[in-house]
Design a protein around this motif. Sequence first.
Motif, short mmCIF file in Angstrom:
data_model
loop_
_atom_site.label_atom_id
_atom_site.label_comp_id
_atom_site.label_asym_id
_atom_site.label_seq_id
_atom_site.Cartn_x
_atom_site.Cartn_y
_atom_site.Cartn_z
N ARG A 85 -7.62 -4.03 -8.99
CA ARG A 85 -7.18 -3.42 -7.81
C ARG A 85 -7.25 -4.02 -6.37
NH1 ARG A 85 -4.41 1.52 -7.04
NH2 ARG A 85 -4.32 1.25 -9.46
N ILE A 86 -8.96 -4.63 -6.16
CA ILE A 86 -9.20 -5.11 -4.62
C ILE A 86 -8.42 -7.05 -4.54
CG2 ILE A 86 -11.15 -5.24 -3.40
CD1 ILE A 86 -12.38 -2.93 -4.70
N PHE A 87 -9.50 -7.32 -6.06
CA PHE A 87 -8.88 -8.51 -5.85
C PHE A 87 -8.09 -9.47 -6.53
CE2 PHE A 87 -13.54 -7.98 -5.46
CZ PHE A 87 -13.55 -8.47 -4.40
N GLY A 88 -7.02 -8.25 -6.66
CA GLY A 88 -6.16 -9.03 -8.34
C GLY A 88 -4.33 -9.17 -7.24
N ALA A 138 -4.21 -7.02 4.48
CA ALA A 138 -4.77 -7.58 3.17
C ALA A 138 -4.49 -9.24 3.54
CB ALA A 138 -3.15 -7.69 2.32
N GLU A 139 -3.33 -9.94 4.50
CA GLU A 139 -4.04 -11.77 4.94
C GLU A 139 -6.08 -11.67 5.40
OE1 GLU A 139 -1.14 -12.22 7.87
OE2 GLU A 139 0.32 -12.13 6.11
N VAL A 140 -6.45 -10.81 6.20
CA VAL A 140 -7.66 -10.90 6.75
C VAL A 140 -8.57 -11.10 5.49
CG1 VAL A 140 -9.22 -9.48 8.29
CG2 VAL A 140 -7.02 -10.01 8.92
N PHE A 141 -8.50 -9.70 5.16
CA PHE A 141 -9.61 -9.14 3.87
C PHE A 141 -9.29 -10.61 2.68
CE2 PHE A 141 -10.30 -8.04 -0.02
CZ PHE A 141 -11.26 -8.01 -0.14
N THR A 142 -8.16 -10.87 2.55
CA THR A 142 -8.04 -12.05 1.79
C THR A 142 -8.51 -13.66 2.14
OG1 THR A 142 -5.95 -11.75 0.86
CG2 THR A 142 -7.03 -13.90 0.88
N PRO A 185 -6.19 -0.46 -1.17
CA PRO A 185 -5.11 -0.40 -2.20
C PRO A 185 -5.66 0.23 -3.44
CG PRO A 185 -7.35 -2.69 -2.73
CD PRO A 185 -8.09 -1.60 -0.88
N TYR A 186 -6.07 1.48 -3.33
CA TYR A 186 -5.71 2.57 -4.29
C TYR A 186 -5.23 4.09 -3.15
CZ TYR A 186 -9.95 1.43 -7.20
OH TYR A 186 -10.54 1.12 -8.32
N GLN A 187 -5.54 3.94 -2.11
CA GLN A 187 -4.28 4.54 -1.19
C GLN A 187 -3.69 3.94 -1.22
OE1 GLN A 187 -5.85 7.42 1.02
NE2 GLN A 187 -8.77 6.12 0.45
N LEU A 234 -3.39 10.70 -9.94
CA LEU A 234 -2.16 9.61 -9.99
C LEU A 234 -2.26 9.64 -8.48
CD1 LEU A 234 0.89 11.57 -11.90
CD2 LEU A 234 -0.59 9.47 -12.55
N ALA A 235 -2.85 10.90 -7.09
CA ALA A 235 -2.40 10.37 -6.07
C ALA A 235 -3.75 8.71 -6.04
CB ALA A 235 -3.36 11.52 -5.20
N ALA A 236 -4.88 9.19 -6.50
CA ALA A 236 -6.09 8.55 -6.15
C ALA A 236 -5.64 6.82 -6.57
CB ALA A 236 -7.36 8.75 -6.68
N ILE A 237 -4.35 6.61 -7.03
CA ILE A 237 -3.68 5.19 -7.26
C ILE A 237 -2.87 4.79 -6.94
CG2 ILE A 237 -4.58 5.58 -9.64
CD1 ILE A 237 -2.46 5.23 -10.49
N GLY A 238 -2.32 6.14 -5.79
CA GLY A 238 -1.35 5.23 -4.53
C GLY A 238 0.06 5.63 -4.89
N CYS A 239 0.42 7.16 -6.56
CA CYS A 239 1.60 7.25 -6.56
C CYS A 239 2.04 8.54 -5.01
CB CYS A 239 1.34 8.18 -8.20
SG CYS A 239 1.31 6.96 -9.17
N GLY A 240 3.11 8.45 -5.27
CA GLY A 240 3.55 9.30 -4.64
C GLY A 240 4.02 10.28 -4.94
N SER A 241 4.38 11.25 -3.91
CA SER A 241 5.18 12.63 -5.23
C SER A 241 7.03 13.24 -4.71
CB SER A 241 4.48 13.68 -4.34
OG SER A 241 4.91 14.97 -5.31
N VAL A 242 7.55 13.08 -5.57
CA VAL A 242 8.71 13.30 -5.19
C VAL A 242 9.36 14.56 -5.34
CG1 VAL A 242 11.60 12.99 -6.35
CG2 VAL A 242 9.82 10.59 -6.64
#
Length: 305
Positions: A92-95, A260-264, A239-241, A128-136
């Motif tokens: 999740r973090i590096f992929g 994301a660019e700074v972290f990479t 990357p989870y949220q 689901l919220a913990a992996i970044g899903c949104g609630s419809v």
Amino acid sequence: MTVLDDFESRPGSATSLLRTLVGATLRDQGGWMPVSALVALMSELDVPAARTRTALGRVKAKGLLVAEARDGVAGYAVAPAAAEMLGRGDRRIFGPRRTGDDAGRWCLVSWSVPEDQRDLRHRLRRRLAAIGCGSVSSALWICPEHLADDVAVILDELELTGRATVFLASEIRYPGGPAAAIARWWDLPALRELHERFLAGHAEPITRLLDGERGAGGPEPSEAFRTWIRALDAYRPIPYQDPGLPPEFLPEDWPGTRSAEVFTRLAAAARLPAGVYATGIVAAGEKVRTGRPVRGWGRTSQPTP
């Protein structure tokens, strides 16, 4: 037992820094490390020994580590049940957040859980919220398609595969268009704050380290270690949220692109020297204990002459 995951502790706390240190270094040391080495590495992050020992107790209780003595030396090993979770965190973090095949495609999950199993519904929504899903709606959630496998794992672990339906879609039809839908289904102001907080707290030390890298010899290892672990600890929950929403549906000044660019860039410059530095701390402690040079600690280490 619930294994401590990336969203379970406050970034910057002793427990969170220890969790980050375990994921970033302990596996490279054969999956085990003496207590003294963990205390020494945490002291590099300005965490006193007493707080480190308290944090060790907390992550052990969460199932991340198990106490294990080797050759009469007290230490900790990665718990077998935590290995898969750490691997998921790496991906999740590096992929890559999106691929050319799934860009602009969506995964939706709908389920039916009766009222008398309210706790199960709460656990599913929380996961689901913990992996970044949104609630419809209360029983219909959405995420980018690249998270479909993560959704399948959650449904399987909660034994809900037979009571849920997963859809893959390529188009969102919503009044105002997909951007309006995303702004309703995800808390974009909260995600913006996550990225801006990371940049405000870490962009300057990262820039200083990267500027040093351009000089002779690359970044100084101890500075690389401290900058890398602290920045990684702050970035880990993002990357989870933030699931990697399509940039064309986000505000033009969206800070996620920069963070994301700074972290990479930091990972490319600091991950290896930080690992080498951690290996050296561990090896130095072992040399003091045994009076012998130590060879071959970890994948990033260099053989001792």
